[in-house]
Enzyme design. Sequence first.
Site, short mmCIF file in Angstrom:
data_model
loop_
_atom_site.label_atom_id
_atom_site.label_comp_id
_atom_site.label_asym_id
_atom_site.label_seq_id
_atom_site.Cartn_x
_atom_site.Cartn_y
_atom_site.Cartn_z
N ASP A 1 -16.47 -32.52 -16.97
CA ASP A 1 -17.87 -31.92 -16.16
C ASP A 1 -19.18 -31.83 -16.55
O ASP A 1 -19.00 -32.06 -17.56
CB ASP A 1 -16.97 -30.45 -15.66
CG ASP A 1 -17.78 -29.67 -14.56
OD1 ASP A 1 -18.44 -30.26 -13.43
OD2 ASP A 1 -18.60 -28.65 -14.85
N ASP B 1 -22.77 -30.66 -14.97
CA ASP B 1 -23.14 -29.54 -15.11
C ASP B 1 -22.90 -28.06 -15.52
O ASP B 1 -21.55 -28.04 -15.21
CB ASP B 1 -23.76 -29.37 -13.38
CG ASP B 1 -24.76 -30.43 -12.76
OD1 ASP B 1 -24.94 -31.00 -13.60
OD2 ASP B 1 -24.37 -30.18 -11.74
#
Length: 187
Positions: A7, A9
Amino acid sequence: MKLVILDRDGVINEDSPRYVKSVAEWQPIPGSLEAIARLSQAGYRVFVASNQSGLGQGLFDYDAFSAMNDRMQTLLAEVGGRIDGIFFAPDHPQQATAQRKPAPGMLLDLAKRLGLNLEEVPSVGDSLRDIEAARAAGARPVLVRTGNGRRTEAEHGPSLRGIAVYDSLADFVVALLTGADQRPQTA
């Protein structure tokens, strides 16, 4: 093929409840870029799979999104790393498609494009939706405590049973590269 899915952020860069909307706001989490460089140098292909609902909400545009990713790649190149591909779901949360996590579409699309099965491929995230998407796609979910990770762990502890948990991406990469990530970590 050695592969890791990340991922963005909260795993690679600092997250914000108001979204990361510009290059100026995009700040790497200490040690994350060096961790990705270690993966690259060890022969891993590194891909990002990230919800980017700020696009669908009109909080930033594709040029700003591209500029943030260019900054990430530039900073990675400076430390000897790279991201091999970036998959993202621009969906507004209330108009989610099968690409938006927790749905597995983004990860399944990545697997299809690469012509591989995601079984045992680590998919590292900081939220329950990252874990759920990895499970649904057949990947091996990994939670980091950066970003929303500590809150995710506190709020969803029982749902995370059997999931490896690390303090940061850097800690996960050390465990992966030394073979120490074979069992879930709880401390």
